[in-house]
Design a protein around this motif. Structure first.
Motif, PDB file in Angstrom:
ATOM      1  N   SER A 110      37.231 -34.259  30.979  1.00  0.00           N
ATOM      2  CA  SER A 110      37.060 -34.296  32.606  1.00  0.00           C
ATOM      3  C   SER A 110      38.596 -34.101  32.814  1.00  0.00           C
ATOM      4  N   PRO A 111      38.970 -32.834  33.559  1.00  0.00           N
ATOM      5  CA  PRO A 111      37.865 -32.136  34.308  1.00  0.00           C
ATOM      6  C   PRO A 111      37.266 -31.342  33.073  1.00  0.00           C
ATOM      7  N   ASN A 169      49.060 -14.620  32.814  1.00  0.00           N
ATOM      8  CA  ASN A 169      49.986 -14.444  33.752  1.00  0.00           C
ATOM      9  C   ASN A 169      50.144 -15.854  34.694  1.00  0.00           C
ATOM     10  N   GLN A 170      49.646 -16.963  34.168  1.00  0.00           N
ATOM     11  CA  GLN A 170      49.670 -18.169  34.946  1.00  0.00           C
ATOM     12  C   GLN A 170      50.286 -19.501  34.146  1.00  0.00           C
ATOM     13  N   GLY A 171      51.177 -18.867  33.231  1.00  0.00           N
ATOM     14  CA  GLY A 171      51.866 -19.881  32.365  1.00  0.00           C
ATOM     15  C   GLY A 171      50.921 -20.668  31.389  1.00  0.00           C
ATOM     16  N   THR A 172      51.515 -21.921  30.522  1.00  0.00           N
ATOM     17  CA  THR A 172      50.679 -22.374  29.663  1.00  0.00           C
ATOM     18  C   THR A 172      50.420 -23.925  29.967  1.00  0.00           C
ATOM     19  N   PHE A 173      50.786 -24.372  31.267  1.00  0.00           N
ATOM     20  CA  PHE A 173      50.655 -25.654  31.337  1.00  0.00           C
ATOM     21  C   PHE A 173      49.045 -26.150  31.718  1.00  0.00           C
ATOM     22  N   ASN A 174      48.440 -25.479  32.387  1.00  0.00           N
ATOM     23  CA  ASN A 174      47.068 -25.956  32.545  1.00  0.00           C
ATOM     24  C   ASN A 174      46.446 -25.593  31.345  1.00  0.00           C
ATOM     25  N   ILE A 175      46.528 -24.525  30.420  1.00  0.00           N
ATOM     26  CA  ILE A 175      45.584 -24.415  29.242  1.00  0.00           C
ATOM     27  C   ILE A 175      46.142 -25.621  28.152  1.00  0.00           C
ATOM     28  N   LEU A 176      47.486 -25.992  28.215  1.00  0.00           N
ATOM     29  CA  LEU A 176      47.752 -27.028  27.188  1.00  0.00           C
ATOM     30  C   LEU A 176      47.355 -28.544  27.659  1.00  0.00           C
ATOM     31  N   GLN A 177      47.240 -28.530  29.140  1.00  0.00           N
ATOM     32  CA  GLN A 177      46.826 -30.162  29.594  1.00  0.00           C
ATOM     33  C   GLN A 177      45.472 -30.048  29.183  1.00  0.00           C
ATOM     34  N   GLN A 178      44.566 -28.914  29.339  1.00  0.00           N
ATOM     35  CA  GLN A 178      43.115 -29.102  29.289  1.00  0.00           C
ATOM     36  C   GLN A 178      43.132 -29.226  27.441  1.00  0.00           C
ATOM     37  N   ASP A 236      42.108 -35.557  22.945  1.00  0.00           N
ATOM     38  CA  ASP A 236      41.899 -36.946  23.340  1.00  0.00           C
ATOM     39  C   ASP A 236      40.658 -37.386  23.073  1.00  0.00           C
ATOM     40  N   VAL A 237      39.526 -36.613  23.475  1.00  0.00           N
ATOM     41  CA  VAL A 237      38.214 -37.017  23.357  1.00  0.00           C
ATOM     42  C   VAL A 237      37.582 -36.996  21.960  1.00  0.00           C
TER      43      VAL A 237
END
Length: 136
Positions: free
Chosen positions: A19-20, A74-83, A89-90
């Motif tokens: 999640s998300p 072109n959106q950086g890597t923050f979101n993909i690394l966070q996911q 973790d799961v």
């Protein structure tokens, strides 16, 4: 063959708890990505079973569950690394998943690989190694 079905079901069920969540493209199932929206592709990669004993009623299924996070460029890597971290973790080392009579154990901390570009997507692999002891 039943053990591979159970392994796949166990991984799919556990992945659904991230999640998300994002849409998932499963093996051999039609999937059309939506432009600009992240998704993940998954595949089970069984390896040669291990025979740690001389008996003929026991063996160990081993392999990898591969998750490829696919994010718009072109959106950086923050979101993909966070996911990737949420997913890791799961599936942390030592987690046991039960499906039918099978107990699947995560062998190692999942490996988050290096991102690469595929078409209009940034793709980040996450590799989860597993084992299942099979008694016949």
């Amino acid at each position: 063959m039943a053990e591979l079905i159970d392994i796949t079901k166990a991984f799919h069920a556990r992945l659904a708890t991230v999640s998300p969540s994002i849409s998932t493209a499963y093996e051999a199932v039609s999937f059309t990505p939506i432009e600009g929206v992240p998704y993940q592709r998954v595949q089970l990669v069984p390896r040669t079973p291990e025979n740690p004993t001389l008996g003929d009623t026991y063996y160990r299924e081993v392999g990898e569950f591969q998750i490829f996070l696919c994010y718009p460029l072109n959106q950086g890597t923050f979101n993909i690394l966070q996911q990737a971290q949420l997913t890791r973790d799961v599936f942390k080392r030592g987690v046991s998943l039960v499906q039918g009579s099978r107990i699947l154990t995560i062998m190692r901390t999942p490996n988050i690989g290096s991102p690469g570009v595929a078409g209009t997507r940034l793709v980040l692999p996450l590799i989860v190694k597993y084992k299942v002891d099979v008694f016949s």
